[in-house]
Write an enzyme that holds these catalytic residues in place. Structure first.
Site, short mmCIF file in Angstrom:
data_model
loop_
_atom_site.label_atom_id
_atom_site.label_comp_id
_atom_site.label_asym_id
_atom_site.label_seq_id
_atom_site.Cartn_x
_atom_site.Cartn_y
_atom_site.Cartn_z
N LYS A 273 12.77 68.15 -113.76
CA LYS A 273 12.12 66.32 -113.50
C LYS A 273 12.69 65.35 -113.62
O LYS A 273 13.51 65.44 -114.30
CB LYS A 273 11.26 66.25 -115.15
CG LYS A 273 9.38 66.04 -114.53
CD LYS A 273 8.69 66.02 -115.70
CE LYS A 273 7.19 65.43 -115.13
NZ LYS A 273 6.27 65.51 -116.02
N GLU B 52 -15.38 83.27 -110.68
CA GLU B 52 -16.18 82.60 -110.22
C GLU B 52 -15.25 81.69 -109.57
O GLU B 52 -15.44 80.65 -108.33
CB GLU B 52 -17.65 82.21 -110.82
CG GLU B 52 -18.20 83.19 -111.69
CD GLU B 52 -17.79 83.90 -112.40
OE1 GLU B 52 -16.95 83.82 -113.34
OE2 GLU B 52 -18.84 84.41 -112.69
N SER C 176 -27.87 91.76 -107.40
CA SER C 176 -28.67 90.57 -108.14
C SER C 176 -29.20 89.94 -107.10
O SER C 176 -30.72 89.17 -106.93
CB SER C 176 -28.24 90.18 -109.08
OG SER C 176 -27.87 91.39 -110.16
N HIS D 66 3.61 59.84 -109.73
CA HIS D 66 4.56 61.12 -110.25
C HIS D 66 5.91 61.15 -110.16
O HIS D 66 5.91 61.62 -108.97
CB HIS D 66 3.71 61.97 -110.66
CG HIS D 66 2.39 61.60 -111.37
ND1 HIS D 66 1.19 60.69 -110.79
CD2 HIS D 66 1.98 61.94 -112.27
CE1 HIS D 66 0.33 61.08 -111.61
NE2 HIS D 66 0.79 62.07 -112.89
N ASN E 243 10.15 73.24 -113.92
CA ASN E 243 10.23 71.40 -114.34
C ASN E 243 10.80 71.45 -115.58
O ASN E 243 10.77 70.45 -116.43
CB ASN E 243 10.44 70.15 -113.14
CG ASN E 243 8.80 69.46 -113.25
OD1 ASN E 243 8.30 69.65 -114.86
ND2 ASN E 243 8.89 68.65 -113.16
N ASP F 89 4.63 74.08 -112.87
CA ASP F 89 4.69 74.77 -114.42
C ASP F 89 3.34 75.19 -115.36
O ASP F 89 2.81 75.75 -115.77
CB ASP F 89 5.65 75.21 -114.80
CG ASP F 89 6.57 74.03 -115.10
OD1 ASP F 89 5.84 72.57 -114.68
OD2 ASP F 89 8.04 73.91 -116.11
N HIS G 67 0.11 65.64 -108.37
CA HIS G 67 0.29 64.80 -108.71
C HIS G 67 1.73 64.36 -107.57
O HIS G 67 1.93 63.45 -107.91
CB HIS G 67 0.34 64.29 -110.37
CG HIS G 67 0.97 65.92 -110.63
ND1 HIS G 67 0.37 66.67 -110.50
CD2 HIS G 67 2.08 65.29 -111.59
CE1 HIS G 67 1.70 67.93 -111.27
NE2 HIS G 67 2.33 66.67 -111.96
#
Lengths: 618, 618
Positions: B240, B357, B336, B30, B178, B148, B70
């Site tokens: 980009k 979570e 719990s 990339h 980008n 983004d 990436h």
């Protein structure tokens, strides 16, 4: 207070009383979380919700989804008020065999989806609202009751983002800000502004009210209906356990019946038996339908190569053209999953969900509520992001198709973060699921239309690499079947996807050595073709399974399960990925994982030559 | 432009050039996603990042996490600039055997965690920042480079919420806006304000800049360091593929090398070999440690009853008192899971993560980056919400302990949304994982300290119901072991958790009929005690497995796997939950699922009497 307001307040009291009664009868449940939202729901069901309880499938009906599913006593109390269930049935709450379950599920015809795993009802509501706007093109509204605790779930903000982005003015979220979670105060307590700022930032209309002021509730709901171009959230300050001093706004009162129910009911003014004629849907029209043509599946020439992910994409377009109810969703990787072809050909039925896999599954679940047939696709590894949504979709009895591309180490250079190596295991372990793993482009294409007709969660694992086309176009493949692609009696090799082709190569090597290996294409991992596997076990006595997946829960374990009671029993050797992979070429990585033709041939040779044929009967 | 600014710009160009070189050498990767963030990282590493590449374990080091994993070519280009790797090694990018993997993983000593599944780096950064503030109590900073596109992931907003809530001014997120995702424009394109509004609503300081203006970057990073009481996000408008006309700001250029690399490098001013002395950590001090006492595990009287979830909670407190590195996190269900006891006893090491979570697992992963031993607990069903985080944690080589309560239909009235029925399957299918399922309170307590010492993802499934205490306090139980709790030679019954107790009852029934059943407590589902199971297979010839779990991937499949190559092979009958449960009492529900003593006895009796003892050798 007008008489109308008094009637609503009375109704709110009844909803509280009945929430107490049902949870006391059950000796469990969430009365206090129901009591906080009772006034909100009293006004909603009396004036704003348009719903015919006699014909829950009427496409013109509004939708009411309790994202805070633990407020089920309130929901069931509302059903009683609407005349949908009797008081007696309401009091079977949480009993074995009753459809009045602890959390709502679609065993009740008025419940669209199961909730109870917080943070899912709103994303699913977005899906239903999208169906209303873009598919049905009907003006029904979606009302979603949310808890304040669940606003901590990121999935809620995926929903806020997507509803804002699509300007879903047919969606109203109502946040019951009762301040208290299961163990203590929420992050924001009664700071309604905290929610308002966030909601507005995401493009929503936000209205703050006192959630026990029925006049304010009325005005807020009216405003929500009037608002166009954006969804509305009503942020309601409420009291958990409102109306009963022994529990109101007190910690430690979550998820338990009220100690002295009789006193509480008396404090609320006693038992009532009010009924409300919930407004029927007024709007006209029928759901939009899309034009269709005859199904012409793509075909691939045997001897050429194609990736099953491409065949999936091609077949999905063909299916979409033939069936107007098929829709596609993608997590912003449509040029990898090949849903980009559907997006191009049928843009009105394609939903770009960006990188929000939870919202993608939720949207699919929401759309199938209205009878659409969603296919949701992303890298198989990233379906793990939405595993709880898939789990809950099964409890919702949802019919959705999932496609996961880029399975296994054979994706190559991108490395382990992009490699699905647990998808077969996790998706086999979803109740009622179907797990397909085609080995050939024509086979993948043949299975796609069946995915739309199959009940439950139907998953297809596709492969990044181009694989040899070995089946003729038009050959029939059924879910639950398999194919014997090489006959043989010395040993059986079972593969699927890329490993089938390695298995074939291995069988060719063994054949040259005079060793005849049977090769089975296990394209349907669940349900599995038990008979073919048992025959192979009996006739060859030893089995090698090979999969581009961790050893747990995939092809090998599915085969072992099919043979659990088989006697005599073959020796089974499982080849699978056992070490954490890195980057490399597909060829290097399947070799390193021990799942290529060489390793398969070695394992099969060893089994056959060691005479490990205890199970052999022929 | 000052000479300093010029030097940073030059460095940015080198980072671009090297991103192009490495991805071209790999023929994948990339580069364009790296080029957009190059100037941001050039300034950061030259002036603000304090990091000693020679001693990556120095606790005073800052942390730099690429949430947009990436952009790995950029990260590796930075490592080269810092002198951590050579140009030659950088150019092994994505090659088999190289540690310069497609996406960053901790096979490199400077990488804290694996990224590449978007939306995880920022939540993990929050965990590291929490460790800095609350545990280490050192002033190191955490820098997180975000894409983004990944802002669409709800997990990013869980991170924003938690960082804002805790006022983590030691955390700076840098969003590389980008505009372009993998397939097209993001939801918000270059609308920086959209991100700013959201971030501010969540309590962050937000700074919008031109991400290619090194002076602006310098000012923004300085501002981030100055800001106290809240985290800072720098929202950088970038291009980009910046700097190369053939790709800059163009769609269709994601995830592929640049066609004409030589021309692109020339356009960027050619190859450079700049080096930067990354600032070393300046702060003083050593990580905070917590006082400890001797380990005294809780004990339970045989013959009484206790829930394993309670024993887990009790033992966790004991362990926490004995080990200052143990920390606990909970998803707002501490009453719990019984982590509430830890919260009470050791509040400085307890983290309430509310109902989030994903953030809970991410926080745990972030804390173990700094050597803490996190135990994260919620209902086992809701761990499924964070499955992708657990999957990635394994790739991160993270050592974290998970506890999931409320397993199976035996939780009773709450219904299926709260019942974990797929947790054993999904967590067994995590690489290198350990899966424990204790059957007794003393046993659960004995296993808890071992969880802290074990590498990888260590999961304990606990039971809601109180179970008979059958083992003596102080009895030793090891991960990977099992217990034969009833000897017998006619048939073997294997259970764990609640089903062990049903198995014992069944064996007692059978004994009264003169049929001697062996009962094995499989408290360690992974790793599994293969030898004990094989012995039982040989000596009894038939096995019944019984589990409060779907049939796929749990106890039964683990047993079948252990026996895959066994000859002669016993008949194995798997009892498991096969229909969707509703509400009811635990007793009703385990009976309905066919996993209670009656069904176990029936299955065992049938096996034994049918003489299904093909595998029996004694």
């Amino acid at each position: 207070m007008t008489s109308q307001h008094e009637a609503w307040s009375e109704l709110g009291q009844q909803l509280r009383v009945d929430s107490i009664r049902s949870s006391s009868a059950a000796a469990s449940g969430h009365p206090t979380s129901s009591m906080s939202a009772a006034d909100l729901m009293a006004v909603l069901m009396s004036k704003y919700l348009h719903y015919d309880f006699g014909t829950p499938d009427d496409p013109r009906n509004d939708h009411l989804i309790f994202s805070k599913g633990h407020a089920s006593p309130l929901l069931y109390a509302m059903y009683k008020v609407a005349g949908a269930i009797s008081d007696d049935e309401m009091l079977t709450f949480r009993r074995f065999g009753s459809r009045i379950e602890g959390h709502p599920t679609p065993v009740l015809p008025w419940v669209d989806v199961a909730t109870g795993s917080l943070g899912q009802g709103l994303p699913i509501s977005v899906g239903v609202a999208l169906a209303g706007k873009k598919l049905d093109r009907l003006a029904y509204r979606v009302w979603c009751l949310c808890g304040d605790s669940e606003m901590a779930e990121g999935s809620m903000w995926e929903a806020f983002e997507h509803a804002g982005f699509h300007g879903l003015d047919n969606l109203t979220a109502i946040i019951d800000v009762n301040r208290l979670g299961q163990t203590g105060e929420t992050m924001h307590g009664w700071d309604l502004d905290a929610y308002r700022r966030r909601a507005e930032a995401f493009g929503w209309k936000a209205i703050e009210i006192d959630g026990h002021d029925v006049a304010a509730i009325d005005r807020a709901l009216a405003k929500a209906v009037e608002t166009t171009g954006q969804p509305t959230v009503i942020i309601a300050k409420t009291e958990k356990g409102h109306g009963v001093k022994a529990v109101a706004d007190l910690p430690g009162k979550h998820g338990k019946p009220i100690d002295d129910a009789d006193a509480a009911i008396a404090e609320l003014g006693g038992y009532r038996d009010l009924h409300v004629e919930v407004p029927k849907p007024e709007l006209k029209g029928t759901p939009h339908t899309f034009p269709t043509t005859k199904l012409t599946l793509p075909s691939y020439e045997p001897g050429t190569k194609e990736a099953t992910r491409k065949a999936f994409g091609d077949a999905l377009v063909a299916l979409g053209k033939a069936r107007g109810d098929v829709v596609a969703l993608d997590g912003e990787v449509g040029n990898s999953t090949y849903t980009e072809e559907f997006a191009e050909a049928l843009p009105d039925r394609f939903f770009q969900v960006y990188i929000a896999e939870q919202q993608m599954i939720a949207s699919a679940v929401g759309m199938q509520v209205r009878g659409w047939k969603p296919f949701a696709a992303t890298f198989a590894a990233f379906l793990s992001r939405a595993y709880d949504f898939v789990r809950m979709a099964a409890i919702s009895r949802a019919n959705i198709a999932l496609a996961g591309s880029h399975a296994g180490v054979s994706i190559g250079e991108d490395g382990p973060s992009q490699m699905a190596l647990e998808d077969l295991a996790s998706l086999r372990a979803v109740h009622g699921s179907t797990v397909l793993y085609p080995s050939d482009a024509n086979q993948a294409a043949a299975l796609v239309p069946q995915m739309a007709d199959r009940e439950g969660i139907v998953y297809m694992r596709t492969t990044r690499e181009k694989l040899p086309v070995i089946y003729a176009p038009g050959e029939e493949f059924h879910i639950g079947g398999s194919r014997v692609v090489r006959d043989g009696d010395a040993v059986t090799i079972i593969g699927a996807g890329i490993t089938l082709h390695e298995s074939i190569k291995a069988a060719d090597t063994l054949a040259a050595e005079g060793l005849s290996a049977r090769v089975i294409d296990l394209y349907s991992v669940k349900p599995i073709d038990t008979e073919t596997i048992r025959s192979a076990a009996r006739e060859t006595g030893a089995i090698v399974t090979v999969e581009d997946h961790w050893p747990e829960g995939g092809v090998g374990d599915a085969v072992l399960d099919a043979l659990a009671a088989e006697q005599p029993h073959p020796v089974v050797v499982k080849l699978a990925v056992r070490e954490m992979p890195g980057s490399g070429t597909p060829t290097e990585l399947i070799a390193a994982a021990g799942i290529d033709a060489t390793h398969i041939a070695d394992a099969a040779r060893e089994l056959a030559r060691a005479g490990a044929t205890a199970g052999r009967t022929s």
